[in-house]
Design a protein around this motif. Structure first.
Motif, short mmCIF file in Angstrom:
data_model
loop_
_atom_site.label_atom_id
_atom_site.label_comp_id
_atom_site.label_asym_id
_atom_site.label_seq_id
_atom_site.Cartn_x
_atom_site.Cartn_y
_atom_site.Cartn_z
N GLY A 66 -12.04 147.63 -22.73
CA GLY A 66 -13.35 147.97 -23.30
C GLY A 66 -14.44 147.00 -22.87
O GLY A 66 -15.48 146.90 -23.51
N GLN A 67 -14.21 146.29 -21.78
CA GLN A 67 -15.22 145.34 -21.31
C GLN A 67 -16.44 146.06 -20.74
O GLN A 67 -17.53 145.51 -20.73
N VAL A 68 -16.21 147.27 -20.22
CA VAL A 68 -17.31 148.07 -19.69
C VAL A 68 -17.20 149.49 -20.23
O VAL A 68 -16.11 149.92 -20.61
N LYS A 69 -18.35 150.17 -20.28
CA LYS A 69 -18.26 151.55 -20.76
C LYS A 69 -17.87 152.48 -19.62
O LYS A 69 -17.34 153.55 -19.84
N SER A 70 -18.19 152.06 -18.38
CA SER A 70 -17.83 152.89 -17.23
C SER A 70 -17.82 152.03 -15.98
O SER A 70 -18.32 150.91 -15.99
N VAL A 71 -17.23 152.58 -14.93
CA VAL A 71 -17.23 151.88 -13.65
C VAL A 71 -17.83 152.81 -12.59
O VAL A 71 -17.45 153.97 -12.49
N LEU A 72 -18.81 152.27 -11.86
CA LEU A 72 -19.39 153.01 -10.76
C LEU A 72 -18.62 152.67 -9.50
O LEU A 72 -18.43 151.50 -9.19
N GLY A 73 -18.13 153.71 -8.83
CA GLY A 73 -17.35 153.45 -7.62
C GLY A 73 -17.41 154.64 -6.69
O GLY A 73 -18.32 155.46 -6.76
N PHE A 74 -16.45 154.69 -5.79
CA PHE A 74 -16.40 155.81 -4.84
C PHE A 74 -15.10 156.57 -5.02
O PHE A 74 -14.06 155.98 -5.34
N ARG A 75 -15.15 157.89 -4.80
CA ARG A 75 -13.93 158.67 -4.78
C ARG A 75 -13.95 159.55 -3.53
O ARG A 75 -14.97 159.62 -2.82
N ARG A 76 -12.85 160.20 -3.27
CA ARG A 76 -12.76 161.08 -2.11
C ARG A 76 -13.77 162.22 -2.27
O ARG A 76 -13.88 162.82 -3.34
N GLY A 77 -14.53 162.50 -1.26
CA GLY A 77 -15.51 163.58 -1.34
C GLY A 77 -14.84 164.93 -1.22
O GLY A 77 -13.65 165.02 -0.91
N THR A 78 -15.58 165.98 -1.44
CA THR A 78 -14.97 167.31 -1.42
C THR A 78 -14.92 167.89 -0.02
O THR A 78 -14.15 168.78 0.26
N ALA A 79 -15.79 167.39 0.85
CA ALA A 79 -15.77 167.93 2.20
C ALA A 79 -15.64 166.82 3.20
O ALA A 79 -16.39 165.85 3.15
N LYS A 133 -31.91 158.78 -27.76
CA LYS A 133 -32.13 158.38 -29.16
C LYS A 133 -31.06 157.40 -29.59
O LYS A 133 -31.27 156.57 -30.45
N THR A 134 -29.86 157.53 -28.97
CA THR A 134 -28.77 156.61 -29.32
C THR A 134 -28.31 155.90 -28.06
O THR A 134 -27.28 156.21 -27.49
N PRO A 135 -29.12 154.97 -27.60
CA PRO A 135 -28.79 154.32 -26.32
C PRO A 135 -27.49 153.55 -26.38
O PRO A 135 -27.17 152.93 -27.39
N ASP A 136 -26.74 153.64 -25.29
CA ASP A 136 -25.46 152.94 -25.18
C ASP A 136 -25.63 151.88 -24.10
O ASP A 136 -25.60 152.18 -22.90
N ILE A 137 -25.84 150.67 -24.53
CA ILE A 137 -26.12 149.66 -23.51
C ILE A 137 -24.92 148.74 -23.28
O ILE A 137 -25.08 147.59 -22.88
N ARG A 138 -23.73 149.27 -23.49
CA ARG A 138 -22.56 148.46 -23.15
C ARG A 138 -22.55 148.21 -21.64
O ARG A 138 -23.09 149.03 -20.89
N PRO A 139 -21.93 147.13 -21.20
CA PRO A 139 -21.93 146.80 -19.78
C PRO A 139 -21.34 147.91 -18.91
O PRO A 139 -20.53 148.70 -19.38
N ILE A 140 -21.77 147.91 -17.66
CA ILE A 140 -21.24 148.85 -16.68
C ILE A 140 -20.60 148.04 -15.56
O ILE A 140 -21.13 147.00 -15.17
N GLY A 141 -19.47 148.54 -15.05
CA GLY A 141 -18.86 147.90 -13.90
C GLY A 141 -19.36 148.60 -12.64
O GLY A 141 -19.62 149.79 -12.65
N ILE A 142 -19.51 147.83 -11.58
CA ILE A 142 -19.98 148.46 -10.34
C ILE A 142 -19.22 147.90 -9.15
O ILE A 142 -19.07 146.67 -9.02
N VAL A 143 -18.73 148.80 -8.32
CA VAL A 143 -18.08 148.39 -7.08
C VAL A 143 -19.22 148.11 -6.09
O VAL A 143 -20.03 148.98 -5.83
N ALA A 144 -19.28 146.87 -5.62
CA ALA A 144 -20.47 146.50 -4.85
C ALA A 144 -20.13 145.85 -3.52
O ALA A 144 -19.40 144.86 -3.46
N LYS A 145 -20.67 146.43 -2.46
CA LYS A 145 -20.63 145.79 -1.14
C LYS A 145 -21.67 144.67 -1.14
O LYS A 145 -22.41 144.51 -2.12
N GLY A 146 -21.81 143.99 -0.03
CA GLY A 146 -22.82 142.93 0.07
C GLY A 146 -24.19 143.44 -0.30
O GLY A 146 -24.89 142.87 -1.14
#
Ligand SMILES: Cc1cc2nc3c(=O)[nH]c(=O)nc-3n(C[C@H](O)[C@H](O)[C@H](O)COP(=O)(O)OP(=O)(O)OC[C@H]3O[C@@H](n4cnc5c(N)ncnc54)[C@H](O)[C@@H]3O)c2cc1C
Ligand code: SF4
Ligand code: SF4
Lengths: 651, 344
Positions: free
Chosen positions: B18-31, B74-87
């Motif tokens: 529960g350290q982050v509410k979500s993680v931004l990353g990459f997944r396999r694309g559809t095409a 109206k009900t902002p969720d400002i829990r931390p977000i994880g992000i996969v980050a290149k340089g």
């Protein structure tokens, strides 16, 4: 929005504008503007009848805004804003279109200049259509004054202000006040002893109930603005408690460290612990921490041991003091142009080639040779002395372009002092020309030539060097006879250019006040505001503003004091309401404006920028920085700038 | 070499605890081979995360989007977000932090070093393969890629298909991170910094202007460049009158007085104002992620404009966007030693 009713007033400025700009056509064309309901031209709008016609026109035509097409707003914005007020509308609905400096004076072609004047005026009309009738912001003033620099300029200014009943803080970088005047022996044009006229003033400063003296101190930071500055001063430790010090000199007797004495420009030596000179104010010793073996009883500690009064304290710490003042006078003085810059004259490495101040110390009764003129290399009386004027001055190619103004006079003085000390000696002066404007000055120079038989040679010295028999060979030309001159002198004195002191440069940076092309402090107007800096509430005095002798320095110091007194005679100051305003909906709180504001007028509150209107000077730096257009300066909003640009582009 | 399992495990751990509410990353694309950005909110989804040379996007953009969403909610969720980050992604996060867009503790940076390579330029791949498209692109050794095609596999030296920005990249491993995978990258020796900008400067002023006039003329003002840029987060764009912020308290006068610094119509002069203003507003902020240029449907070389200013920032003020959080922004800072030879 009800329709604006703008009046346009076009000034001929005699022929200044009218010769180049078709003022009639300008006045006429302005009536085409949608908001303009009245337009007139007049030969001198700033004259009494001119001003009255503005007032009358505002009343008669129910004008709600005014554009005056005339000279720079620096000159008459206030005049016409006052007129607007007198006619019953806000002064801030009056704007100036500068068609003189920005148009008539810089163009020749009448047709084109007129077109440009039309555009400038039209853009002012479009701008004023959005001006708000703002009310000035009343700001209480702090009725205290800071004077920076304790030379004769600072001393005079401090005394004048203090005698008028205001509290003064006098900040001096060195351990004693007095400045360069302390180093002079006698002063032109009367040849009275410099110390004799200066010391009483120094004592008066030290005893004055209204003067708080901070020596060995430097101004480090300034915030706020006219009427309310907050100044951060760093007081360096002297390691000697002036209250306890009995001036017995015991410490000096035991101190093992010997360094050149700056008061005597290196002609004598002093110890690490020292008093700058006997009559120093404050009367106390200073431990030069750079020279000291280490402020540590294990390494030395001799002075502390010997001081019976217990005045020496190695643990003394630097002290930071914040002072609130309403006005600041900067009197940070000059330095001599460095001899090291003068390769042709030995770059300071040829013995017995002195600068003017060193020569003053030789002549001074309290100086290196107790008032006997003896040359430094062998302590013999020099029988032939060459004085060279304009050294480093008036030489745009290599050195300073300007005339240092006082060297002609002090060289004449030096020649006379020399002849008074060594009546059988010969004095030569090399000069370009002699500038002796001033009361009694020309007569002084004449006496130097005639009574004291000084030989004046018109020409430059190209080179000098030391000869084997211990003389200094001076090679020059006498342009009046067209002959080369070669003199084997016992001593040479260079009248070095005056340049702004290092402390002046530093103070200008801290105070954020401008300097001119030569580095001297810039006055707000060369003729009409010679003691005001460009920043309101900061005044200038003495050689920091330009080369000056003592009478001129003192006059300027008193003038600055007078300006300060006038400023602080009011209970409140009115602060221009043309300040920055944040559009909250657009502000993301990035803080760029906070960093950029040179007046620290913005801070972040709940993630939004907030402007302190009293501190804001309306400079617009924030508006230029904010990429989000979230901050605007009132009456110079981006909408107005856009309208002005559109008008100029013909839109 | 970065192992994708490490990234997956890290993301799963963060979500589990529960350290982050979500993680931004990459997944396999559809095409095709291209990866696509994704947000995962459950530890169980972590296995879908991928890491390969097709992870082009600058994910910092989605941090900005989330912030805007929360601000509107109206009900902002400002829990931390994880992000996969290149340089470059991490530099973007750094600039956003520098500009107080969010707080340091609100973001968890899962740094991934591009090591010896970076991401591909799909156009270069298309040219190389003469229009065929690979089904997979993978890292291959220290400075190469492996392309999987219908007919088999193919090894390609990285420099042939690397995105231009990666060729010039000086900080391929993320300096700002909470955890970092992969080896720090040293001198990579593909192209000297600001190579393209310097080369462009070789042309005469007239030639350059002619080229840009041509580009501005083609601009559709679709604002794709702005939409994809994590730095273009202003509530209202000064050079786009359609983006005006209207609030309940916005008065009629204010509405009437909105300034149109440039007209909506996409003609050369108006588009020039748009692009040049955007470039200036990015000075000292552009992290050279190359996204604007990548998304431009008419191939305007936008990186050139931006890197030109970054070059000036670097050469004149030793300033690099996103390199030092504690530094004041380029446009808002002044030092006595700053060069001012250009002020006359
Ligand atoms: C060789 C020579 C001979 C001269 N002879 C004559 C003469 O006969 N008659 C005459 O009328 N004039 C003479 N003058 C000119 C005279 O010396 C000057 O006019 C006068 O000293 C100017 O005074 P001032 O207070 O402006 O500057 P200064 O005397 O230079 O005083 C400035 C003071 O400010 C202090 N200071 C500097 N920076 C700071 C800072 N940042 N913070 C705090 N304090 C600071 C300095 O330590 C110094 O005490 C002579 C000048 C020279 C060089
Ligand atoms: S620069 Fe603009 S957006 Fe940033 S804090 Fe200041 S007003 Fe707000
Ligand atoms: S206009 Fe802006 S930058 Fe200038 S003083 Fe006011 S708040 Fe500061």
């Amino acid at each position: 929005m009800t329709k604006k009713r703008t009046g346009v007033f076009v000034c001929h400025c005699g022929n200044n504008i009218a010769a180049t700009v078709d003022v009639k056509r300008l006045a006429e064309e302005m009536t085409d503007e949608e908001t303009v309901v009245y337009s007139q031209d007049y030969v001198y709008m700033c004259s009494d009848p001119g001003q009255n016609s503005v007032i009358q026109a505002i009343k008669d035509n129910q004008l709600d805004s005014v554009v005056v097409s005339c000279c720079s707003p620096n000159l008459h914005e206030k005049t016409f804003r006052d007129n607007a007020e007198r006619a019953g509308i806000s002064g801030f609905t009056c704007e100036i279109a500068n068609i003189r400096e920005q148009c008539a004076w810089v163009h020749k072609n009448r047709e084109e200049a007129t077109e440009k004047a039309i555009k400038i005026s039209r853009s002012a009309i479009r701008r004023v259509a959005h001006n708000k009738a703002l009310d000035p912001i009343a700001v209480p003033v702090t009725r205290r004054v800071m004077v920076i620099g304790g030379g004769i300029a600072g001393i005079q200014a401090a005394l004048d202000v203090a005698n008028a009943g205001l509290e003064v803080i006098l900040v001096e970088k060195l351990a004693t006040i007095g400045g360069h005047m302390l180093q002079l022996s006698e002063t032109f044009p009367t040849l009275d002893c410099s110390q004799c006229i200066l010391s009483p003033k120094m004592v008066e400063v030290s005893r004055h109930p209204n003067i708080k003296l901070m020596t060995y101190s430097e101004v480090q930071d300034v915030s706020g603005s006219v009427g309310n500055f907050r100044v951060k001063v760093l007081q360096k430790p002297t390691y000697v408690d002036p209250e306890a010090c009995k001036l017995c000199d015991d410490c000096v007797q035991v101190c093992p460290v010997v360094v050149p004495n700056e008061h005597d420009l290196g002609l004598t030596a002093r110890r690490a612990i020292h008093i700058p000179f006997a009559q120093a104010i404050p009367a106390s010793y200073t431990l030069d921490v750079d020279a000291c073996l280490g402020l540590n009883p294990i390494r030395c500690g001799k002075c502390k041991d010997v001081c019976e009064a217990g005045a020496i304290n190695y643990d003394m710490q630097p002290r930071t003091v914040f002072e609130e003042v309403g006005a600041i006078i900067v009197a940070t003085g000059f330095d001599l142009y460095g001899q090291e810059n003068l390769g042709e004259y030995g770059a300071g490495k040829v013995e017995d080639v002195l600068d003017g101040l060193q020569f003053e110390r030789l002549c001074s009764a309290s100086g290196a040779t107790k008032g006997h003129v003896l040359r430094p290399s062998d302590h013999k009386v020099p029988k032939e002395v060459v004085f060279i004027q304009c050294v480093g001055s008036r030489d745009p190619a290599q050195h300073c372009a300007y005339c240092s103004k006082i060297c002609c006079m002090y060289t004449a003085k030096h020649a006379r002092l020399y002849k008074h000390h060594v009546p059988d000696g010969r004095a030569y002066v090399f000069y370009i020309d002699i500038r002796s404007g001033g009361k009694g000055y020309e007569e002084f120079v004449q006496r130097t030539m005639e009574d004291d038989e000084t030989i004046y040679l018109r020409g430059r010295v190209s080179k000098l060097h030391r000869t084997r028999d211990g003389k200094v060979r001076v090679l020059g030309t006498d342009t009046l006879t067209g002959q080369n001159v070669e003199i084997d002198a016992d001593m040479v004195v260079l009248a070095l250019a005056m340049q702004p002191s290092k402390g002046t440069e530093q103070a200008a940076k801290v105070l954020k006040i401008g300097r001119d092309k030569d580095g001297f402090l810039a006055e707000a107007h060369p003729k009409l505001k010679p003691v005001e800096s460009v920043t309101a509430g900061i005044y200038l005095a003495g050689a920091a503003q330009g080369p000056k002798d003592i009478p001129e320095t003192v006059s300027q110091a008193s003038a600055a004091a007078c300006k300060v007194l006038a400023l602080l005679s009011q209970d409140t100051l009115s602060h221009a309401p043309t300040v920055a305003k944040v559009r909250e909906s657009h502000c993301t709180g990035c803080e760029m404006c906070v960093d950029a504001c040179p007046y620290q007028a913005i801070r972040l509150l709940n993630g939004k920028a907030v402007v302190n209107e009293v501190l804001c000077e309306g400079c617009g730096t924030c508006a230029g920085t904010c990429v989000r257009a979230a901050i605007d300066v009132k009456n110079v909003t981006q909408l107005q700038i856009h309208a002005m640009i559109s008008a100029i582009m013909g839109g | 070499m970065v192992k994708v399992e490490d990234i997956q495990q890290c993301a799963a751990g963060l979500l589990e605890k529960g350290q982050v509410k979500s993680v931004l990353g990459f997944r396999r694309g559809t095409a095709g081979a291209m990866a696509e950005p994704c947000t995962i909110t459950e530890a169980a989804e972590a296995g879908t995360l991928v890491w390969d040379p097709t992870c082009l996007n600058n994910l910092a953009l989605y941090l900005v989007k989330d912030r805007k969403q929360q601000a509107a909610s109206k009900t902002p969720d400002i829990r931390p977000i994880g992000i996969v980050a290149k340089g470059c992604d991490s530099r973007a996060v750094a600039v956003l932090l520098q500009e107080n867009y969010f707080k340091r503790e609100e973001v968890f940076v899962i740094g991934v070093s591009c090591e010896g390579t970076g991401v591909i330029d799909p156009k270069k791949v298309a040219t190389l393969l003469k229009g065929r498209s690979p089904s997979r692109v993978e890292f291959d050794g220290a400075d190469g890629f492996k392309l999987t095609l219908r007919g088999g596999e193919m090894q390609v030296p990285a420099r042939e298909i690397l995105a231009d920005r990666c060729l010039e990249c000086r900080a391929a491993s993320p300096a700002l991170n909470d955890v970092v995978f992969g080896e720090p990258s040293g001198e990579r020796g593909y192209a000297t910094p600001f190579h393209a900008a310097k080369e462009a400067l070789g042309a005469s002023e007239t030639e350059r202007w002619a080229a840009w006039e041509h580009h501005f003329d083609r601009c559709l003002r679709c604002f794709a460049c702005r939409s994809v840029c994590p730095m273009c987060y202003c509530p209202e764009c000064v050079v786009d009158s359609t983006s005006f912020v209207i609030e309940p308290q916005t008065s009629a006068e204010e509405k009437a007085n909105r300034i149109k610094w440039c007209e909506r119509s996409p003609n050369t002069s108006e588009s020039a104002v748009y692009h040049l203003t955007r470039a200036i507003h990015l000075a000292g902020r552009c992290v050279d992620c190359g996204e604007c240029e990548r998304v431009c449907p008419v191939n305007i070389p936008l990186r050139l404009l931006n890197t030109m200013l970054e070059m000036e920032a670097f050469e004149m003020f030793h300033y690099q966007a996103g390199h030092d959080l504690s530094q004041a922004s380029l446009l808002s800072s002044f030092r006595d030693e700053d060069p001012n030879s250009f002020i006359r």
